[in-house]
Design an enzyme around this catalytic site. Structure first.
Site, PDB file in Angstrom:
ATOM      1  N   CYS A 160      -2.224   9.315   2.714  1.00  0.00           N
ATOM      2  CA  CYS A 160      -1.738   8.823   1.403  1.00  0.00           C
ATOM      3  C   CYS A 160      -2.865   9.195   0.481  1.00  0.00           C
ATOM      4  O   CYS A 160      -2.723   9.552  -0.686  1.00  0.00           O
ATOM      5  CB  CYS A 160      -1.820   7.248   1.456  1.00  0.00           C
ATOM      6  SG  CYS A 160      -2.949   6.615   2.380  1.00  0.00           S
ATOM      7  N   GLU A 208       0.636  -1.014   0.144  1.00  0.00           N
ATOM      8  CA  GLU A 208       0.066  -0.074  -0.149  1.00  0.00           C
ATOM      9  C   GLU A 208       0.874   1.010  -0.076  1.00  0.00           C
ATOM     10  O   GLU A 208       1.383   1.526   1.098  1.00  0.00           O
ATOM     11  CB  GLU A 208      -1.110  -0.044   1.353  1.00  0.00           C
ATOM     12  CG  GLU A 208      -1.801  -1.114   1.397  1.00  0.00           C
ATOM     13  CD  GLU A 208      -2.825  -0.963   0.105  1.00  0.00           C
ATOM     14  OE1 GLU A 208      -3.003   0.044  -0.426  1.00  0.00           O
ATOM     15  OE2 GLU A 208      -3.580  -2.130  -0.081  1.00  0.00           O
TER      16      GLU A 208
HETATM   17  P1  NAD Z   1       8.726   4.684   4.698  1.00  0.00           P
HETATM   18  O1  NAD Z   1       8.487   3.904   3.343  1.00  0.00           O
HETATM   19  O2  NAD Z   1       9.677   5.591   4.612  1.00  0.00           O
HETATM   20  O3  NAD Z   1       8.607   3.665   5.826  1.00  0.00           O
HETATM   21  C1  NAD Z   1       7.485   2.913   6.304  1.00  0.00           C
HETATM   22  C2  NAD Z   1       7.801   1.704   7.031  1.00  0.00           C
HETATM   23  O4  NAD Z   1       9.013   0.792   6.380  1.00  0.00           O
HETATM   24  C3  NAD Z   1       8.484   2.119   8.200  1.00  0.00           C
HETATM   25  O5  NAD Z   1       7.984   0.995   9.344  1.00  0.00           O
HETATM   26  C4  NAD Z   1      10.066   1.967   7.952  1.00  0.00           C
HETATM   27  O6  NAD Z   1      10.932   1.654   9.137  1.00  0.00           O
HETATM   28  C5  NAD Z   1       9.937   0.766   7.174  1.00  0.00           C
HETATM   29  N1  NAD Z   1      11.198   0.517   6.312  1.00  0.00           N
HETATM   30  C6  NAD Z   1      11.937   1.467   5.839  1.00  0.00           C
HETATM   31  N2  NAD Z   1      12.753   0.766   5.038  1.00  0.00           N
HETATM   32  C7  NAD Z   1      12.797  -0.411   4.832  1.00  0.00           C
HETATM   33  C8  NAD Z   1      13.473  -1.650   4.198  1.00  0.00           C
HETATM   34  N3  NAD Z   1      14.223  -1.346   3.354  1.00  0.00           N
HETATM   35  N4  NAD Z   1      12.630  -2.732   4.690  1.00  0.00           N
HETATM   36  C9  NAD Z   1      11.857  -2.876   5.410  1.00  0.00           C
HETATM   37  N5  NAD Z   1      11.166  -1.868   6.077  1.00  0.00           N
HETATM   38  C10 NAD Z   1      11.534  -0.567   5.949  1.00  0.00           C
HETATM   39  O7  NAD Z   1       7.112   5.578   4.739  1.00  0.00           O
HETATM   40  P2  NAD Z   1       6.848   6.556   5.734  1.00  0.00           P
HETATM   41  O8  NAD Z   1       7.759   7.684   5.636  1.00  0.00           O
HETATM   42  O9  NAD Z   1       6.758   6.082   7.152  1.00  0.00           O
HETATM   43  O10 NAD Z   1       5.336   6.964   5.232  1.00  0.00           O
HETATM   44  C11 NAD Z   1       4.948   7.892   4.323  1.00  0.00           C
HETATM   45  C12 NAD Z   1       4.562   6.806   3.127  1.00  0.00           C
HETATM   46  O11 NAD Z   1       3.442   6.028   3.422  1.00  0.00           O
HETATM   47  C13 NAD Z   1       3.898   8.007   1.959  1.00  0.00           C
HETATM   48  O12 NAD Z   1       4.337   7.598   0.811  1.00  0.00           O
HETATM   49  C14 NAD Z   1       2.506   7.655   2.128  1.00  0.00           C
HETATM   50  O13 NAD Z   1       1.589   7.867   0.787  1.00  0.00           O
HETATM   51  C15 NAD Z   1       2.312   5.881   2.251  1.00  0.00           C
HETATM   52  N6  NAD Z   1       1.158   5.547   2.943  1.00  0.00           N
HETATM   53  C16 NAD Z   1       0.445   4.728   2.093  1.00  0.00           C
HETATM   54  C17 NAD Z   1      -0.610   4.431   2.703  1.00  0.00           C
HETATM   55  C18 NAD Z   1      -1.689   3.701   1.857  1.00  0.00           C
HETATM   56  O14 NAD Z   1      -2.438   2.814   2.304  1.00  0.00           O
HETATM   57  N7  NAD Z   1      -1.451   3.541   0.517  1.00  0.00           N
HETATM   58  C19 NAD Z   1      -1.113   4.516   3.872  1.00  0.00           C
HETATM   59  C20 NAD Z   1      -0.396   5.490   4.746  1.00  0.00           C
HETATM   60  C21 NAD Z   1       0.909   5.888   4.287  1.00  0.00           C
END
Ligand code: NAD
Length: 515
Positions: free
Chosen positions: A264, A230
């Site tokens: 998002c 997502e």
């Molecule tokens: P992010 O991708 O930086 O991090 C999300 C999660 O992934 C965190 O828990 C982080 O620790 C983990 N992570 C980071 N690198 C990783 C790796 N290499 N392997 C495994 N895990 C890893 O995102 P964010 O800054 O926390 O959130 C913002 C983003 O989330 C925005 O782009 C937003 O659009 C998206 N988002 C999407 C939805 C949806 O339902 N489509 C909902 C909410 C947020």
């Protein structure tokens, strides 16, 4: 140790222990052990325990709301209305839905030669859930509930920015009677998320950014771990020429600025019919200026603060490029403590070439453009890498529905905006770079199971050999060939095939004994 800070004050809330990657095999061992017994429990019993968790959450509403607000920086009301309420409702919905969705499903036979069967669903095992910081309770909670209902264990890695609500949830779950090891929270950054995948969960459910989503898909591909992604959005908010301006601007203000735009499905692109653009901009900014913004702990605010400091660099970059591109910026200033950006609208003739219009800002910034015709608006709305949700504001619901069917998004809302992640009966997700797979609704629940097809014999008493078994013979060939005549369009041709089928079939049975 990981220091958790309050983004509204910059002050430390507490230090918590980080999970070492080397500890993960132990977490998996506990999860697998707990899952074996959990899967054997009748569904009714699993539901009863989850209802106890619901009760426990209801007993701690204020504590949960304040904790979310404190570590995420959103107003307490948003924590209550947009996280706790939809979480509690989703738990209730999925508990009611599960008995019908997880029970066996009959599959009637489609052909005389075939036999009837049914689908049987069984738990996948240990589910890894990795989530972001913007909705630290709602987003992982729905997936956790679905995964547990379906008979799985969960290892949940919340964002390192907002881990406290996850730990509180784990504590309440244990106190409600969820077996030890069934829901475990691990604390750490992306490297721990990556280590989680290396320990081979049976499914990985990820919510976050596109770049991380791509890394996760690659890591999961190594072991063929099924993965749901997502990811981002750059959602259009479309105002048709007949729209009520007061309604449209109120909807746009909430869609663009609630949760400080860290959604998002936030309204990040506003597409207004050119006849309305002047009064629309004026009224939108008038309303935006009335919003109270600041530290949620200090009283009634409509907008909290930016949760994650580095996100402010994205806002600065988008706004700086807009300035150098001579765009019109309404708002655009940070508060004195630099904790929050005021509600901001960016417009101008070259807006569609700018990052603020094309890239996710994930903040209280909306970029506005205009259109003249339906074809133009459809083309503009669909011109994006992302495709999560779109909104249409109009008094003409049939026209809005016609347009909705041309928009390439996972969800299209008419006269509403942004909020459907909290509606469990609606699918969640979208095509393009918004991700892989859909969540929520009955399909989301089944996605936490494996499906097996069990075929039953036609008769409990007689067994017979199938006609396509060995040996391959001339009458067998002729029987099958004439059988294909039943697929012809004309009824006369179908009828003509029947005597040939019967005659060859009888010869086959008589003269060509099956092996
Ligand atoms: P992010 O991708 O930086 O991090 C999300 C999660 O992934 C965190 O828990 C982080 O620790 C983990 N992570 C980071 N690198 C990783 C790796 N290499 N392997 C495994 N895990 C890893 O995102 P964010 O800054 O926390 O959130 C913002 C983003 O989330 C925005 O782009 C937003 O659009 C998206 N988002 C999407 C939805 C949806 O339902 N489509 C909902 C909410 C947020």
């Amino acid at each position: 140790m990981l220091q958790v800070t309050n983004p509204a004050t910059g002050q430390a809330i507490c230090d918590i222990k980080v999970t070492e990657a080397s500890e993960l095999p132990k977490y998996f061992e506990r999860a697998r052990f707990a899952q074996r017994d959990w899967a054997k429990l009748p569904l009714k019993k699993r539901i009863r325990i989850l209802y106890l968790l619901r009760e426990s959450m209801l007993n701690h509403i204020d504590e949960l709301a304040h904790l979310i607000s404190q570590e995420n920086g959103k107003p307490v009301f948003e924590a209550l209305a947009n996280e706790i309420l939809p979480s509690i409702h989703s738990l209730t919905y999925y508990c009611r839905l599960a008995p019908s969705v997880l029970r066996n499903e009959k599959i009637p036979s489609s052909m005389i030669f075939y036999r009837p069967g049914y689908l049987n669903f069984w738990p996948m095992g240990v589910i890894g859930i990795i989530s972001p910081w913007n909705y630290p309770l709602l987003l992982p909670f729905c997936e956790i509930i679905m995964a547990l209902l379906a008979g799985n264990a969960v290892i949940f890695k919340p964002s390192e920015v907002t881990p406290l609500i996850a730990l509180k949830l784990e504590e309440l779950a244990l106190a409600s009677g969820l077996p030890t090891g069934l829901l475990q929270v691990i604390i750490g950054d992306g490297s721990l998320g990556s280590a989680l995948i290396q320990n081979k969960p049976d499914k990985l459910y990820f919510t976050g950014s596109v770049p991380t989503g791509i890394k996760i898909a690659q890591a999961c591909a190594q072991y063929l771990i099924p993965v749901n992604l997502e990811l981002g959005g750059k959602d259009p908010f479309i105002v048709l020429a007949d729209a009520d301006l007061d309604f449209a601007t109120s909807a746009a203000v909430w869609g663009a600025f609630s949760n400080s735009g860290q959604v998002c499905a936030s309204t990040e692109r506003i597409l207004v019919h050119e006849s309305l653009v002047v009064p629309f901009k004026k009224l939108l900014m008038e309303k935006a200026k009335t919003l109270r913004q600041g530290d949620p702990a200090l009283g009634n605010v409509d907008l909290g603060v930016t949760t994650f400091n580095p996100q402010k660099d994205v806002y600065r970059r988008h706004l700086a490029q807009a300035v150098s591109g001579n765009a019109e910026i309404l708002g655009g200033k940070f508060n004195e403590s630099q904790t929050a950006l005021e509600p901001t609208l960016v417009c101008g003739s070259n807006i569609e070439t700018l990052d603020v219009y094309n890239e996710e800002s994930f903040g209280p910034i909306a970029a506005l453009t205009t259109f003249r015709s339906v074809d133009e608006l459809v083309q503009k709305a669909n011109s994006s890498r992302y495709a999560l949700t779109a909104s249409i504001i109009s008094r003409n619901s049939s026209l809005a529905e016609e347009i909705a069917k041309r928009l390439e998004f996972g969800t299209v809302l008419i006269n509403e905006t942004t909020y459907t992640a909290g509606i469990p009966e609606a699918p969640w997700g979208g095509p393009k770079e918004t991700g892989l797979g859909r969540s929520h609704m009955s399909q989301g629940l089944r996605d936490f199971t494996h499906m097996r097809y069990i075929q039953k014999p036609i008769s409990r008493i007689f067994v017979y050999k199938s006609l396509w078994w060995f040996p391959y013979t001339p009458f067998q060939y002729a029987t099958f060939k004439h059988f294909l005549g039943l697929y012809r369009r004309s009824w006369l041709d179908k009828l003509k095939a029947i005597p040939n089928i019967l005659w060859n079939f009888v010869q086959m049975i008589k003269d060509e004994p099956r092996l």
